[in-house]
Write a protein that holds these residues in place. Sequence first.
Motif, PDB file in Angstrom:
ATOM      1  N   ALA A   1     -14.398   1.604 -15.249  1.00  0.00           N
ATOM      2  CA  ALA A   1     -15.429   2.334 -14.516  1.00  0.00           C
ATOM      3  C   ALA A   1     -15.095   2.343 -13.028  1.00  0.00           C
ATOM      4  CB  ALA A   1     -16.786   1.689 -14.748  1.00  0.00           C
ATOM      5  N   LYS A   2     -14.574   1.207 -12.556  1.00  0.00           N
ATOM      6  CA  LYS A   2     -14.134   1.147 -11.168  1.00  0.00           C
ATOM      7  C   LYS A   2     -12.679   0.720 -11.151  1.00  0.00           C
ATOM      8  CE  LYS A   2     -18.606   0.402  -9.179  1.00  0.00           C
ATOM      9  NZ  LYS A   2     -18.834   1.852  -9.024  1.00  0.00           N
ATOM     10  N   LYS A   3     -11.880   1.487 -10.398  1.00  0.00           N
ATOM     11  CA  LYS A   3     -10.467   1.151 -10.310  1.00  0.00           C
ATOM     12  C   LYS A   3     -10.250   0.284  -9.074  1.00  0.00           C
ATOM     13  CE  LYS A   3     -10.028   5.558 -10.849  1.00  0.00           C
ATOM     14  NZ  LYS A   3      -9.556   6.947 -10.767  1.00  0.00           N
ATOM     15  N   VAL A   4      -9.751  -0.905  -9.287  1.00  0.00           N
ATOM     16  CA  VAL A   4      -9.467  -1.802  -8.168  1.00  0.00           C
ATOM     17  C   VAL A   4      -7.945  -1.933  -8.096  1.00  0.00           C
ATOM     18  CG1 VAL A   4      -9.755  -4.126  -7.255  1.00  0.00           C
ATOM     19  CG2 VAL A   4     -11.659  -3.001  -8.428  1.00  0.00           C
ATOM     20  N   ILE A   5      -7.389  -1.574  -6.952  1.00  0.00           N
ATOM     21  CA  ILE A   5      -5.937  -1.382  -6.867  1.00  0.00           C
ATOM     22  C   ILE A   5      -5.394  -1.955  -5.561  1.00  0.00           C
ATOM     23  CG2 ILE A   5      -4.142   0.414  -6.693  1.00  0.00           C
ATOM     24  CD1 ILE A   5      -6.116   2.283  -8.203  1.00  0.00           C
ATOM     25  N   THR A   6      -4.281  -2.692  -5.637  1.00  0.00           N
ATOM     26  CA  THR A   6      -3.569  -3.000  -4.400  1.00  0.00           C
ATOM     27  C   THR A   6      -2.308  -2.131  -4.336  1.00  0.00           C
ATOM     28  OG1 THR A   6      -2.288  -4.849  -5.309  1.00  0.00           O
ATOM     29  CG2 THR A   6      -4.397  -5.391  -4.263  1.00  0.00           C
ATOM     30  N   VAL A   7      -1.913  -1.812  -3.109  1.00  0.00           N
ATOM     31  CA  VAL A   7      -0.858  -0.838  -2.882  1.00  0.00           C
ATOM     32  C   VAL A   7       0.332  -1.511  -2.204  1.00  0.00           C
ATOM     33  CG1 VAL A   7      -0.273   1.284  -1.622  1.00  0.00           C
ATOM     34  CG2 VAL A   7      -2.555   1.018  -2.634  1.00  0.00           C
ATOM     35  N   ARG A   8       1.509  -1.325  -2.776  1.00  0.00           N
ATOM     36  CA  ARG A   8       2.720  -1.824  -2.121  1.00  0.00           C
ATOM     37  C   ARG A   8       3.106  -0.817  -1.056  1.00  0.00           C
ATOM     38  NH1 ARG A   8       7.726  -4.308  -5.297  1.00  0.00           N
ATOM     39  NH2 ARG A   8       6.211  -5.995  -5.496  1.00  0.00           N
ATOM     40  N   THR A   9       2.832  -1.168   0.195  1.00  0.00           N
ATOM     41  CA  THR A   9       2.911  -0.173   1.259  1.00  0.00           C
ATOM     42  C   THR A   9       4.335   0.283   1.553  1.00  0.00           C
ATOM     43  OG1 THR A   9       2.812  -2.003   2.811  1.00  0.00           O
ATOM     44  CG2 THR A   9       0.776  -0.806   2.410  1.00  0.00           C
ATOM     45  N   ALA A  10       5.330  -0.537   1.196  1.00  0.00           N
ATOM     46  CA  ALA A  10       6.718  -0.133   1.461  1.00  0.00           C
ATOM     47  C   ALA A  10       7.047   1.158   0.723  1.00  0.00           C
ATOM     48  CB  ALA A  10       7.675  -1.247   1.047  1.00  0.00           C
ATOM     49  N   SER A  11       6.270   1.506  -0.299  1.00  0.00           N
ATOM     50  CA  SER A  11       6.556   2.702  -1.097  1.00  0.00           C
ATOM     51  C   SER A  11       5.836   3.951  -0.615  1.00  0.00           C
ATOM     52  CB  SER A  11       6.176   2.453  -2.559  1.00  0.00           C
ATOM     53  OG  SER A  11       6.832   1.316  -3.053  1.00  0.00           O
ATOM     54  N   PHE A  12       5.017   3.845   0.415  1.00  0.00           N
ATOM     55  CA  PHE A  12       4.255   5.002   0.878  1.00  0.00           C
ATOM     56  C   PHE A  12       4.463   5.223   2.381  1.00  0.00           C
ATOM     57  CE2 PHE A  12       2.171   3.492  -2.935  1.00  0.00           C
ATOM     58  CZ  PHE A  12       1.870   4.663  -3.626  1.00  0.00           C
ATOM     59  N   ALA A  13       4.553   6.495   2.773  1.00  0.00           N
ATOM     60  CA  ALA A  13       4.682   6.819   4.198  1.00  0.00           C
ATOM     61  C   ALA A  13       3.314   6.682   4.862  1.00  0.00           C
ATOM     62  CB  ALA A  13       5.199   8.249   4.341  1.00  0.00           C
ATOM     63  N   SER A  14       3.299   6.527   6.182  1.00  0.00           N
ATOM     64  CA  SER A  14       2.025   6.425   6.898  1.00  0.00           C
ATOM     65  C   SER A  14       1.351   7.787   6.979  1.00  0.00           C
ATOM     66  CB  SER A  14       2.259   5.931   8.326  1.00  0.00           C
ATOM     67  OG  SER A  14       2.924   4.705   8.306  1.00  0.00           O
ATOM     68  N   ALA A  15       0.030   7.807   6.784  1.00  0.00           N
ATOM     69  CA  ALA A  15      -0.729   9.032   7.025  1.00  0.00           C
ATOM     70  C   ALA A  15      -0.669   9.318   8.525  1.00  0.00           C
ATOM     71  CB  ALA A  15      -2.163   8.854   6.563  1.00  0.00           C
ATOM     72  N   SER A  16      -0.756  10.582   8.894  1.00  0.00           N
ATOM     73  CA  SER A  16      -0.635  10.908  10.316  1.00  0.00           C
ATOM     74  C   SER A  16      -1.997  10.813  11.001  1.00  0.00           C
ATOM     75  CB  SER A  16      -0.064  12.312  10.465  1.00  0.00           C
ATOM     76  OG  SER A  16      -0.868  13.199   9.726  1.00  0.00           O
ATOM     77  N   GLU A  17      -1.963  10.931  12.320  1.00  0.00           N
ATOM     78  CA  GLU A  17      -3.217  10.936  13.068  1.00  0.00           C
ATOM     79  C   GLU A  17      -3.715  12.372  13.174  1.00  0.00           C
ATOM     80  OE1 GLU A  17      -3.239   8.796  16.658  1.00  0.00           O
ATOM     81  OE2 GLU A  17      -3.098   6.890  15.592  1.00  0.00           O
ATOM     82  N   GLY A  18      -4.882  12.542  13.730  1.00  0.00           N
ATOM     83  CA  GLY A  18      -5.399  13.898  13.884  1.00  0.00           C
ATOM     84  C   GLY A  18      -6.770  14.057  13.249  1.00  0.00           C
ATOM     85  N   GLY A  19      -7.288  12.980  12.697  1.00  0.00           N
ATOM     86  CA  GLY A  19      -8.618  13.036  12.101  1.00  0.00           C
ATOM     87  C   GLY A  19      -9.686  12.700  13.128  1.00  0.00           C
ATOM     88  N   SER A  20     -10.928  12.929  12.779  1.00  0.00           N
ATOM     89  CA  SER A  20     -12.029  12.518  13.645  1.00  0.00           C
ATOM     90  C   SER A  20     -13.231  12.197  12.766  1.00  0.00           C
ATOM     91  CB  SER A  20     -12.364  13.614  14.648  1.00  0.00           C
ATOM     92  OG  SER A  20     -12.644  14.807  13.947  1.00  0.00           O
ATOM     93  N   ALA A  21     -13.093  11.143  12.001  1.00  0.00           N
ATOM     94  CA  ALA A  21     -14.145  10.748  11.065  1.00  0.00           C
ATOM     95  C   ALA A  21     -15.301  10.110  11.821  1.00  0.00           C
ATOM     96  CB  ALA A  21     -13.575   9.774  10.044  1.00  0.00           C
ATOM     97  N   SER A  22     -16.469  10.134  11.222  1.00  0.00           N
ATOM     98  CA  SER A  22     -17.620   9.455  11.817  1.00  0.00           C
ATOM     99  C   SER A  22     -17.496   7.957  11.560  1.00  0.00           C
ATOM    100  CB  SER A  22     -18.911   9.983  11.212  1.00  0.00           C
ATOM    101  OG  SER A  22     -18.902   9.720   9.822  1.00  0.00           O
ATOM    102  N   VAL A  23     -18.056   7.182  12.481  1.00  0.00           N
ATOM    103  CA  VAL A  23     -18.026   5.724  12.334  1.00  0.00           C
ATOM    104  C   VAL A  23     -19.463   5.235  12.153  1.00  0.00           C
ATOM    105  CG1 VAL A  23     -17.398   3.535  13.430  1.00  0.00           C
ATOM    106  CG2 VAL A  23     -15.964   5.554  13.784  1.00  0.00           C
ATOM    107  N   GLU A  24     -19.691   4.554  11.060  1.00  0.00           N
ATOM    108  CA  GLU A  24     -21.049   4.126  10.721  1.00  0.00           C
ATOM    109  C   GLU A  24     -21.087   2.601  10.668  1.00  0.00           C
ATOM    110  OE1 GLU A  24     -23.400   4.416   6.594  1.00  0.00           O
ATOM    111  OE2 GLU A  24     -22.653   6.356   7.307  1.00  0.00           O
TER     112      GLU A  24
END
Lengths: 309, 254
Positions: free
Chosen positions: A141-164
């Motif tokens: 029902a809920k997927k709980v996952i850890t990510v091996r970061t060496a296998s993924f590129a960094s997401a870029s900047e350019g967002g402007s999400a709200s901070v709550e």
Amino acid sequence: MAILLLADHDGSHLSDQTAKTLTAATKIGGDVHVLVAGAGAKAAADQAAKLSGVAKVLVAEDTSLANNLAEPLAALIVSLAGSYDTILAAATSVGKNVLPRVAALLDVVQVSEITEVVSSDTFKRPIYAGNAIQTVQTSEAKKVITVRTASFASASEGGSASVETIAAVANPGLSTFVADALSSSDRPELTSAKIIISGGRALGSAEKFKEVILPVADKLGAAVGASRAAVDAGYAPNDWQVGQTGKVVAPDLYIACGISGAIQHLAGMKDSKVIVAINKDEEAPIFQVADYGLVADLFEALPEMERAS
Amino acid sequence: MKILVTVKRVVDYNVKIRVKADGSGVELANVKMSMNPFDEISVEEALRLKEAGKADEVVVVSVGPAKAEETLRTALAMGADRAILVETEDQVEPLAVAKIVKGVAEVEQPGLIIVGKQAIDDDSNQTGQMLSALLGWAQGTFASKVEIGDGKAPESTARVTREVDGGLQTIDIKLPAVVTTDLRLNEPRYASLPNIMKAKKKPLDKKSPADFGVDTTARLKVLKTEEPEGRKAGIKVKSVAELVEKLKVEAGVL
Ligand SMILES: Cc1cc2nc3c(=O)[nH]c(=O)nc-3n(C[C@H](O)[C@H](O)[C@H](O)COP(=O)(O)OP(=O)(O)OC[C@H]3O[C@@H](n4cnc5c(N)ncnc54)[C@H](O)[C@@H]3O)c2cc1C
Ligand SMILES: Cc1cc2nc3c(=O)[nH]c(=O)nc-3n(C[C@H](O)[C@H](O)[C@H](O)COP(=O)(O)OP(=O)(O)OC[C@H]3O[C@@H](n4cnc5c(N)ncnc54)[C@H](O)[C@@H]3O)c2cc1C
């Protein structure tokens, strides 16, 4: 439904691990909310809000969250879990510590250290020190996952999400922080460095490790790694260990010096783009994965390399 | 205080495993099996705590096939007092292992449970944290030092130094607690021949997952298991000058 991503940060800086985990989250699909928890988390939260692909940032500030203690952090994540169908964290020492606790509290299995998102419920992960790759599907029902970061590129900047701002939950009060002994260094971090130079048992002493490896590292702007044998012998600190049970890295260039190439070491570095091995034994297994091998005494080769590069 | 230690039978760390040609898993027939190296460290730590007078009994538990008895006998030969084998032919996921060990803990009432940080076969790094969550206890993971009641930490807590990404972190955890072991905690002893003989007579209880009301059906579906993409050996260079030249010009990484 949405994805909750636990940010990795040190209070003032959001680590690159978060941007890499975000790439995995985006591949899974859904609105991504980043949780930044700590005693002071606002600065890191503002950085997270700028990452492209983040829909919302949640900040929880409380002294109980100061040192990433597993119990209060897990309690916080579990309190938020109702609104999410996927909970993600980088497989850092914080993520590995807290996420299985979250999974157990939610009575779901965890998928550890994914290296690829095949679809929203199917992932690849290495087992047996990377000597086999499993494709696993979860119907939890809920997927709980850890990510091996060496296998993924960094997401870029350019967002402007709200901070709550959100409230922390009651501290279970099972553990208390005593002290940190963190290595401080101006060198790049192992898990985000473009170049890594690592030393093995051959270095022979902490003094020699410093004298021979560090000048080359500084010349190349490289991070420094080590084999387990070098760490066990006290030539290098524990947080430099690369391998199955240490850090997993994938820099553009990995230079292994006086390291034989045991499978447990290879597990941590064999996805590097270019591998160089310097070893005086031409039969050393490390040469089987090296793009460029140099059969030489490292005590002669490394000072020469410092001068030549 | 009683200490409970989990031990898992895994493919020996020296074995270069092979993936089955049909993608159904890893070839485990006729492969050398041993105790998970982190669990050897756990057993050693429990024995040292007992020898220092901090514990009076060390109980080891394994969840696995009948052959896991060998692994438990190894722990008994190292010095553990008693063993429990929760026998199942299923591949048990960490959550189910944690539920079973929780059941064992409810019967045994240990003051401390020591679990390996990760099993070197499945590399999940989950079981100890899950167990601690299910029991509602504190967790001290990736421990490189464990101190109990030696003046530094207040009574009924353990002071645990943890190997973290940036270096070391020290925390106090309330007992009872779960500790997971990292490589630098200690160097495990070898069992002597007389102790191996003695271990054959030490008590070993057999249980089943059903005794603890735990369903071991796998919840994760393994669709396939494959070989990783291989890496080919490159070339040998003759000198440092040639190496630096290649890295600059051919590989473009310097
Ligand atoms: C449970 C478990 C987990 C493990 N996890 C890890 C892990 O995460 N990371 C890890 O690295 N290991 C790990 N290991 C250990 C691993 O099996 C090896 O023992 C270790 O990697 C060996 O380190 P080394 O290559 O530095 O030493 P050795 O294997 O001793 O190799 C030293 C090399 O240096 C060369 N050499 C000697 N002198 C010179 C010289 N003057 N110039 C050039 N070359 C020289 C030798 O030819 C040799 O190849 C783990 C083991 C176990 C059991
Ligand atoms: C469908 C499926 C297929 C699988 N196929 C295989 C396979 O072919 N070969 C294989 O070896 N595994 C296989 N497994 C994995 C398997 O059963 C793992 O042992 C289990 O998932 C636990 O993961 P881990 O050992 O990596 O846990 P970790 O959390 O990494 O283990 C940490 C520590 O927990 C303790 N622990 C873990 N398991 C036990 C146990 N059984 N008894 C006592 N203590 C324990 C130990 O102290 C260990 O050091 C499979 C699993 C599934 C679901």
